[in-house]
Design an enzyme around this catalytic site. Sequence first.
Site, mmCIF file in Angstrom:
data_model
loop_
_atom_site.group_PDB
_atom_site.id
_atom_site.type_symbol
_atom_site.label_atom_id
_atom_site.label_comp_id
_atom_site.label_asym_id
_atom_site.label_seq_id
_atom_site.Cartn_x
_atom_site.Cartn_y
_atom_site.Cartn_z
ATOM 1 N N ILE A 42 0.866 -1.175 0.000
ATOM 2 C CA ILE A 42 0.000 0.000 0.000
ATOM 3 C C ILE A 42 0.903 1.226 0.000
ATOM 4 O O ILE A 42 1.571 1.503 0.998
ATOM 5 C CB ILE A 42 -0.922 0.022 1.239
ATOM 6 N N GLU A 43 0.944 1.928 -1.117
ATOM 7 C CA GLU A 43 1.817 3.098 -1.247
ATOM 8 C C GLU A 43 1.066 4.381 -0.916
ATOM 9 O O GLU A 43 -0.155 4.457 -1.079
ATOM 10 C CB GLU A 43 2.332 3.219 -2.678
ATOM 11 N N GLU A 54 4.293 -7.897 3.011
ATOM 12 C CA GLU A 54 4.591 -8.729 4.177
ATOM 13 C C GLU A 54 4.156 -8.032 5.467
ATOM 14 O O GLU A 54 3.615 -8.661 6.377
ATOM 15 C CB GLU A 54 6.096 -9.043 4.244
#
Length: 131
Positions: A42-43, A54
Amino acid sequence: MADDLFVRAKSAMRKCHAPYSRFPVGAALRTRDGRIYAGCNIEVVSFPEGWCAETTAISHMVMDGGGEIAEIAVVAERLVACPPCGGCRQRIAEFGSPETRVHLCDAETGVVETVLLEDIFPRGFKAEELS
């Protein structure tokens, strides 16, 4: 047995939010008691404030009461074998063990290599070293 983790990681990868890097990643982990948790990257526009896949999977595990990671699969849309980054290796070590299996996956064919965490992260920080 890692095939089901690959399927869950690939499904999570499709839900990623990667508008800046355009590098979708998914991860799925299995705890020692058999529970499975998945996550995606999720940027946010303020690099590096996003989350890795992860990290998202581990946070789902923690929110569900924790556990110890027995194995984790990581898949990226554009890599043949996607290894966890250094920060994620430390996070996996925190909730796993040196014997945690890390499955490196190709988005089309599945698991291409399985390594032990101790082999890809031999000298991580340990809690006992902090005291």
